[in-house]
Each structure stands twice: as C-alpha cells, then as structure tokens.
Design a protein around this motif. Structure first.
Motif, mmCIF file in Angstrom:
data_model
loop_
_atom_site.group_PDB
_atom_site.id
_atom_site.type_symbol
_atom_site.label_atom_id
_atom_site.label_comp_id
_atom_site.label_asym_id
_atom_site.label_seq_id
_atom_site.Cartn_x
_atom_site.Cartn_y
_atom_site.Cartn_z
ATOM 1 N N UNK A 13 30.962 18.548 77.013
ATOM 2 C CA UNK A 13 30.593 19.357 78.165
ATOM 3 C C UNK A 13 31.856 19.779 78.910
ATOM 4 N N UNK A 14 31.993 21.080 79.159
ATOM 5 C CA UNK A 14 33.192 21.616 79.803
ATOM 6 C C UNK A 14 32.839 22.405 81.066
ATOM 7 N N UNK A 15 33.761 22.364 82.030
ATOM 8 C CA UNK A 15 33.691 23.250 83.182
ATOM 9 C C UNK A 15 34.763 24.324 83.029
ATOM 10 N N UNK A 16 34.426 25.526 83.511
ATOM 11 C CA UNK A 16 35.350 26.647 83.481
ATOM 12 C C UNK A 16 35.511 27.172 84.903
ATOM 13 N N UNK A 17 36.730 27.430 85.299
ATOM 14 C CA UNK A 17 37.036 27.868 86.655
ATOM 15 C C UNK A 17 37.729 29.220 86.620
ATOM 16 N N UNK A 71 37.364 19.269 80.234
ATOM 17 C CA UNK A 71 36.267 18.528 79.624
ATOM 18 C C UNK A 71 35.776 17.468 80.596
ATOM 19 N N UNK A 72 34.463 17.364 80.740
ATOM 20 C CA UNK A 72 33.848 16.409 81.657
ATOM 21 C C UNK A 72 33.131 15.336 80.857
ATOM 22 N N UNK A 73 33.447 14.071 81.133
ATOM 23 C CA UNK A 73 32.887 12.968 80.345
ATOM 24 C C UNK A 73 31.904 12.085 81.110
ATOM 25 N N UNK A 74 31.772 12.278 82.416
ATOM 26 C CA UNK A 74 30.861 11.429 83.189
ATOM 27 C C UNK A 74 30.393 12.166 84.431
ATOM 28 N N UNK A 75 29.294 11.684 85.022
ATOM 29 C CA UNK A 75 28.796 12.329 86.230
ATOM 30 C C UNK A 75 29.743 12.100 87.401
ATOM 31 N N UNK A 76 30.420 10.962 87.427
ATOM 32 C CA UNK A 76 31.395 10.690 88.486
ATOM 33 C C UNK A 76 32.539 11.698 88.423
ATOM 34 N N UNK A 77 33.023 11.951 87.219
ATOM 35 C CA UNK A 77 34.098 12.930 87.054
ATOM 36 C C UNK A 77 33.621 14.329 87.435
ATOM 37 N N UNK A 263 19.309 21.852 80.082
ATOM 38 C CA UNK A 263 19.757 21.005 81.191
ATOM 39 C C UNK A 263 19.691 19.531 80.775
ATOM 40 N N UNK A 264 18.646 19.172 80.065
ATOM 41 C CA UNK A 264 18.494 17.785 79.604
ATOM 42 C C UNK A 264 19.619 17.380 78.657
ATOM 43 N N UNK A 265 20.100 18.323 77.851
ATOM 44 C CA UNK A 265 21.199 18.035 76.918
ATOM 45 C C UNK A 265 22.469 17.664 77.684
ATOM 46 N N UNK A 266 22.695 18.336 78.805
ATOM 47 C CA UNK A 266 23.861 18.021 79.632
ATOM 48 C C UNK A 266 23.679 16.653 80.289
ATOM 49 N N UNK A 268 21.984 14.172 79.187
ATOM 50 C CA UNK A 268 22.158 13.157 78.139
ATOM 51 C C UNK A 268 23.640 12.950 77.849
ATOM 52 N N UNK A 269 24.383 14.041 77.760
ATOM 53 C CA UNK A 269 25.823 13.957 77.484
ATOM 54 C C UNK A 269 26.553 13.160 78.549
ATOM 55 N N UNK A 270 26.172 13.346 79.807
ATOM 56 C CA UNK A 270 26.856 12.688 80.916
ATOM 57 C C UNK A 270 26.160 11.402 81.357
#
Length: 274
Positions: A13-17, A71-77, A263-266, A268-270
């Motif tokens: 899962x990635x964020x783009x800015x 790249x985002x690996x956790x909900x905290x991040x 949305x559920x896939x994200x 699950x990933x996090x």
C-alpha cells in the motif's frame, strides 16, 4: 524493451503526494528573475518534505508539480504520515508567502493532493483483476526511484484538479480508511462536491474530499476571483458548511458502487480491524 520485475517486497500500500505550484505561469511573466527563485523553491520544498517524512521519495516532477511516494506498512504509520502531509501543506504555503517579493502582486501557493493505491509488481494470471490492479515498476529514468501505473494512480492525477490552497484533497478510499483510524478526521474532512472524471469510477460522480483544520475560517481565505475559477469554491460560498456531506457517507457509497472490497483490501494490508 523488457522491463525488469521488482521483488515482492515492494508490493503493498502506497501514498502519493502532489505539491502543485499555483500561479506559476503568470508569475514567470511578472518576475524577470523567476528562474533563480523557482530553483530555490523546488530545492527548499523537497527539503521541507524530507525533514518531516525522511522515508518519502521524490517520484518525479511534472512542470511545476512535485510528486512523492511512500510505502505504508501499518495504520500507525499511515496516521503519522498523513498528519505530516497536512503540516507540509501548511509549512509550504507559509514558506511561499514569506519568499514572494512584495513588489509582485501575483502570489505563489501550493495545491496539495494525497492519494493511495495497492500496488503489485506483476499482473498475475487472473485477468479479471487487471482492471483494478496498480503496477509498480523500476524507474525508467533513474534506478533510484520506482514508477507506478494503474487506475488508482490515474485517479490521483484527476482529483488533483479539485485541489486548492490551504486544504488537502484526499482520495475517497484513503479518506474512508482514515475516517476509521483517526478520531479527528471526521470533524476536519468534508465531502465538498461530486465530480465526474473521465475514466474514473466508470464516469460516475466521484466524492471530492477536502481536509482542513478550521472550516469556519476557510471561506475567509478565498480571494475575490476564486469563486469564478472554481466551481467548488462557488459551491462552498453559496452553501452553509454544516450542510456538506459527512465523510462517513463514503462507506455507504463504496457499498452501493460495489467497491467495498477495495477498501477492505487496504484494511487487511494494514491490519485494521475496525
């Protein structure tokens, strides 16, 4: 040309800015020394971003737009990075205000957009999923960066057209996730408009989400010309802010459109259980 495949470690899962410079074209006609100023602006902006988010990577530049990915690996991040992106938007615009020469009326500002996508390094054998898959590739220009293609990537560039000063535009899926894990997100985010973007959501109306610290003061930041240049600003000025759609409505919208699984896939990933 055959493209090398990346290791699966890059999948996720990635964020783009996007930080897009407003009034840049007009400004260049007003200031004969614009080139030196813009070189300084780009260098300083990258430094501001990297200071707050050291692990973010400069993806590429498109004209006067700076693009980053992480790249985002956790909900905290995710929460931490999003909060810092909002801070970057504020610091970036304060920096531009301070830097702009007082003798030039055309003022520079940043429009900020953040969007997300689940990406993979291969299409796989199930072609039915290709329509929804985003690919991550080795950078064609530099070996030090990655490149991304896919429907979510395209969506980000489309919704960036709805960006504005002093706010952050957030893609609908990311907004839905943040609403589950950030207690303050619901009070600071609004669905301000619904727009049809070519090729996005089968041309159905896409919810435009704006995020702001102070919605009561936001209308006071609009200039006289803004409502003539932006349908969203005109809509905001003509309506009571309390009437804007709550971001909690996104969950129902995704269900109605059959997109809840994305949305559920994200989640699950996090490892988001809410």
């Amino acid at each position: 040309m055959e493209t090398k495949r990346l290791a699966k470690d890059y999948n996720g899962f990635y964020l783009f800015l996007s930080l897009d410079l407003v009034n840049s074209t007009l400004y260049k006609t007003k200031d004969p020394d614009w080139s030196e100023l813009f070189i300084k602006i780009y260098g300083d902006t990258v430094e501001i971003v990297k200071q707050l988010i050291p692990t973010i990577t400069l993806w590429k530049t498109l004209g006067d737009e700076l693009l980053f990915y992480i790249k985002i690996d956790s909900q905290k991040q995710l929460v931490d990075v999003f909060n810092k992106i909002y801070l970057i938007a504020q610091k970036g615009n304060k920096y531009l205000t301070k830097l702009s020469p007082p003798n030039i009326k055309t003022k520079l500002a940043y429009k900020t957009t953040v969007w997300s996508g689940m990406v993979n390094s291969t299409l796989g054998k199930d072609r039915s999923k290709w329509k929804y898959l985003n690919l991550i590739l080795p950078g064609l220009v530099s070996k030090d960066t990655l490149d991304f293609i896919g429907p979510d990537i395209d969506t980000g560039f489309r919704i960036a057209k709805a960006a504005f000063r002093n706010i952050v535009v957030v893609d609908a899926k990311l907004a839905s996730i943040l609403n589950k894990i950030m207690p303050q997100f619901n009070s600071k985010a609004r669905i301000v408009y619904f727009e049809q973007f070519k090729g996005v959501w089968d041309n159905r109306h896409y919810p435009i989400v704006w995020y702001s610290d102070d919605w009561q003061k936001l209308p006071n930041t609009f200039n006289y010309e803004d409502k003539f240049n932006s349908r969203i600003v005109m809509w905001i000025e003509s309506e009571n802010i309390s009437k804007f759609r709550n971001v909690s409505d996104l969950e129902r919208i995704f269900k109605e459109l059959g997109k809840a699984t994305e949305v559920l896939a994200i989640q699950k990933q996090l490892k988001i259980t809410k």
